[in-house]
Design an enzyme around this catalytic site. Sequence first.
Site, short mmCIF file in Angstrom:
data_model
loop_
_atom_site.label_atom_id
_atom_site.label_comp_id
_atom_site.label_asym_id
_atom_site.label_seq_id
_atom_site.Cartn_x
_atom_site.Cartn_y
_atom_site.Cartn_z
N ASP A 89 0.84 -1.19 0.00
CA ASP A 89 0.00 0.00 0.00
C ASP A 89 0.88 1.25 0.00
O ASP A 89 2.03 1.21 0.46
CB ASP A 89 -0.89 0.04 1.25
CG ASP A 89 -1.88 -1.12 1.28
OD1 ASP A 89 -2.16 -1.69 0.22
OD2 ASP A 89 -2.36 -1.44 2.39
N1 URA Z 1 -1.28 -5.77 4.04
C1 URA Z 1 -1.75 -4.51 4.00
O1 URA Z 1 -2.78 -4.20 4.57
N2 URA Z 1 -1.03 -3.60 3.32
C2 URA Z 1 0.13 -3.88 2.66
O2 URA Z 1 0.73 -2.99 2.09
C3 URA Z 1 0.60 -5.19 2.74
C4 URA Z 1 -0.12 -6.13 3.42
#
Ligand code: URA
Length: 240
Positions: free
Chosen positions: A110
């Site tokens: 993310d």
């Molecule tokens: N889980 C999440 O919520 N975000 C990420 O970036 C990776 C795993």
Amino acid sequence: MSEKQSEKMRLDKFLVSTGTVTRSEAIKLCRAGKVTVNGRAEKDSSVKIDPAKDEVFLLGKKTEYRKYTYIMMNKPEGVVSATEDGDVTVIDLLPQELRRIGLFPCGRLDKNTHGFVLLTNNGELAHFLLSPKHHVRKEYYFETKFPLSEEDRITLENGVDIGGYTTAPCNVILDGEKKGIITLTEGKYHQIKLMMTAVHNQITFLKRISFAEIALDTTLAEGSWRYLSDDEIKIIEHVF
Ligand code: URA
């Protein structure tokens, strides 16, 4: 994953393919007489060599042509794990010559998640590493807004509903009440954030600290990158 080619190529391109230098470094090292081809210093980095026949030494070390490039990046918050986006991407953090060789992030973090992104131009390997069938391990350091109980930890480990999907069993180690390490073998969209929501909690910080049994280099500053070492490439090849 080294592969010998019989076609001729420019010496600087060959040196960049070894995954140890950038093109500008290759040019400088040639000019400084630090590159030999068949035992003779070659100062002109534009000469054509035959990677299958010619012996190239860089700083006294024999080098092999490598078809694919593998890069470890420590992604900062605010950078998007994509090749193109309106915002700054992981590709934008690379030098110019590495933006033109088909690299892409192997899986997504993310925008506000930190840590290890593997960049490669080996589509087959990326496909393998990302397939849920192969259970490739990803480790994340997390911090939460509220305390997590032992009951929460076990619930998370056993699998929770993240909106029509129950997560696979995973491993959660708590370090105190509001932080820990979670190891997943799958990668659903926003998975860890949604898992914490399922136990009425909230992620406040998330960082991927290992991927496919390779640990994020702790000396790598946020926003910087390095080539995977030969040993790390062997680890990936072994998983593959
Ligand atoms: N889980 C999440 O919520 N975000 C990420 O970036 C990776 C795993």
